[in-house]
Scaffold this motif. Sequence first.
Motif, PDB file in Angstrom:
ATOM      1  N   ALA A  58       0.214   4.984   3.605  1.00 17.89           N
ATOM      2  CA  ALA A  58      -0.281   3.622   3.345  1.00 17.89           C
ATOM      3  C   ALA A  58      -1.681   3.431   3.915  1.00 17.89           C
ATOM      4  O   ALA A  58      -2.563   2.863   3.254  1.00 17.89           O
ATOM      5  N   ALA A  59      -1.895   3.894   5.143  1.00 23.24           N
ATOM      6  CA  ALA A  59      -3.211   3.734   5.762  1.00 23.24           C
ATOM      7  C   ALA A  59      -4.277   4.489   4.991  1.00 23.24           C
ATOM      8  O   ALA A  59      -5.403   3.999   4.816  1.00 23.24           O
ATOM      9  N   ALA A  76       6.817   7.018   9.965  1.00 28.99           N
ATOM     10  CA  ALA A  76       5.472   7.489  10.298  1.00 28.99           C
ATOM     11  C   ALA A  76       4.794   8.102   9.081  1.00 28.99           C
ATOM     12  O   ALA A  76       3.593   7.885   8.840  1.00 28.99           O
ATOM     13  N   ASP A  77       5.548   8.845   8.282  1.00 29.22           N
ATOM     14  CA  ASP A  77       5.018   9.478   7.071  1.00 29.22           C
ATOM     15  C   ASP A  77       4.516   8.415   6.090  1.00 29.22           C
ATOM     16  O   ASP A  77       3.406   8.514   5.542  1.00 29.22           O
ATOM     17  N   TYR A 113       0.815  -1.218   0.000  1.00 25.21           N
ATOM     18  CA  TYR A 113       0.000   0.000   0.000  1.00 25.21           C
ATOM     19  C   TYR A 113       0.846   1.263   0.000  1.00 25.21           C
ATOM     20  O   TYR A 113       0.380   2.315  -0.433  1.00 25.21           O
ATOM     21  N   PHE A 114       2.077   1.166   0.503  1.00 22.83           N
ATOM     22  CA  PHE A 114       3.006   2.266   0.277  1.00 22.83           C
ATOM     23  C   PHE A 114       3.849   1.881  -0.928  1.00 22.83           C
ATOM     24  O   PHE A 114       4.654   0.948  -0.865  1.00 22.83           O
ATOM     25  N   ASP A 115       3.657   2.576  -2.016  1.00 19.17           N
ATOM     26  CA  ASP A 115       4.297   2.215  -3.275  1.00 19.17           C
ATOM     27  C   ASP A 115       4.813   3.472  -3.956  1.00 19.17           C
ATOM     28  O   ASP A 115       4.032   4.337  -4.360  1.00 19.17           O
ATOM     29  N   GLY A 116       6.124   3.583  -4.057  1.00 16.38           N
ATOM     30  CA  GLY A 116       6.721   4.742  -4.695  1.00 16.38           C
ATOM     31  C   GLY A 116       6.408   4.865  -6.167  1.00 16.38           C
ATOM     32  O   GLY A 116       6.689   5.909  -6.779  1.00 16.38           O
ATOM     33  N   GLY A 133      -8.003  16.779  -2.253  1.00 16.32           N
ATOM     34  CA  GLY A 133      -9.020  15.771  -2.487  1.00 16.32           C
ATOM     35  C   GLY A 133      -8.438  14.371  -2.329  1.00 16.32           C
ATOM     36  O   GLY A 133      -7.332  14.188  -1.825  1.00 16.32           O
ATOM     37  N   HIS A 134      -9.178  13.378  -2.775  1.00 19.57           N
ATOM     38  CA  HIS A 134      -8.728  11.987  -2.637  1.00 19.57           C
ATOM     39  C   HIS A 134      -7.671  11.700  -3.702  1.00 19.57           C
ATOM     40  O   HIS A 134      -7.921  11.067  -4.719  1.00 19.57           O
ATOM     41  N   HIS A 135      -6.446  12.172  -3.418  1.00 19.99           N
ATOM     42  CA  HIS A 135      -5.349  12.079  -4.395  1.00 19.99           C
ATOM     43  C   HIS A 135      -4.458  10.867  -4.190  1.00 19.99           C
ATOM     44  O   HIS A 135      -3.667  10.519  -5.066  1.00 19.99           O
ATOM     45  N   VAL A 136      -4.563  10.211  -3.014  1.00 20.27           N
ATOM     46  CA  VAL A 136      -3.714   9.043  -2.747  1.00 20.27           C
ATOM     47  C   VAL A 136      -4.322   7.829  -3.434  1.00 20.27           C
ATOM     48  O   VAL A 136      -5.487   7.484  -3.218  1.00 20.27           O
ATOM     49  N   VAL A 137      -3.521   7.176  -4.266  1.00 20.98           N
ATOM     50  CA  VAL A 137      -4.001   6.057  -5.070  1.00 20.98           C
ATOM     51  C   VAL A 137      -3.829   4.744  -4.317  1.00 20.98           C
ATOM     52  O   VAL A 137      -2.793   4.510  -3.682  1.00 20.98           O
ATOM     53  N   ASP A 138      -4.854   3.897  -4.362  1.00 25.86           N
ATOM     54  CA  ASP A 138      -4.732   2.527  -3.890  1.00 25.86           C
ATOM     55  C   ASP A 138      -3.946   1.758  -4.948  1.00 25.86           C
ATOM     56  O   ASP A 138      -4.448   1.546  -6.055  1.00 25.86           O
TER      57      ASP A 138
END
Length: 245
Positions: free
Chosen positions: A206-207, A200-201, A84-87, A172-177
């Motif tokens: 990821a969350a 932590a960042d 879920y954390f993906d560069g 807005g909802h900019h974080v991609v799954d």
Amino acid sequence: MTEFRVRECMGTVISVEIASGGSAALLDEVFAWFDEVDARFSTFKADSEVCRFDRGELGLPDASAELRTVLDRCADLWRETDGYFDGYASGRLDPSGFVKGWSVQVASDRLLAAGAVDHCVNAGGDVRVRGQSPAGRPWRVGIRHPWNASATCHVVSGSDLAIATSGVYERGHHVVDPHTGRPATGLRSVTVVGADLGTADAYATAALAMGTAGVRWLGGIVGYACVVVTDEGRKLSSSALSSVA
């Protein structure tokens, strides 16, 4: 005597407050570091090292020690967060979800090594505090209210804390799954508190990408606590992070 400086860098506003053991020269060194990070890791500067690496113009053996460190840690975080954390979630290399917190952590470590044991470094809501505030008490850090920029939704206090927040209230909802390729929904704001700000960042990012499932995932992380606000306005926080009045 307290030393304080604030200016724009890395696409955000960075402030550094040294309550004891500081100097103007030390502040110069801290902001020179942030300028170096911006030049090396900016995804908006075509000649940055991260952009040249992404285009294949720079090979890993020729990359700087800093870039190799960031790439190695991002790979570890990808495994720790089940991807879920993906560069590469956006389709190109963008380690920003780790780099901002990591750069603040490095700055704080350098201040501590230089004898500035009481300080607060804040880069757009990613905060590292150590020691005591100018008032001689633990630092108090307010977490921005996700619907009211002039208010806080939670306040934490401590003398050795890394506090990272990832939210959707500005872009807005900019974080991609990364598993679906679609913007994640369900969480409005995620704050993670622990010992290392880069970690932590990344955990906060990821969350947020996990959506509501991120709340349970955060609850299973040893050594880190959280404050989460859902899209419906519900606030959830770890028992270790009771809000300070």
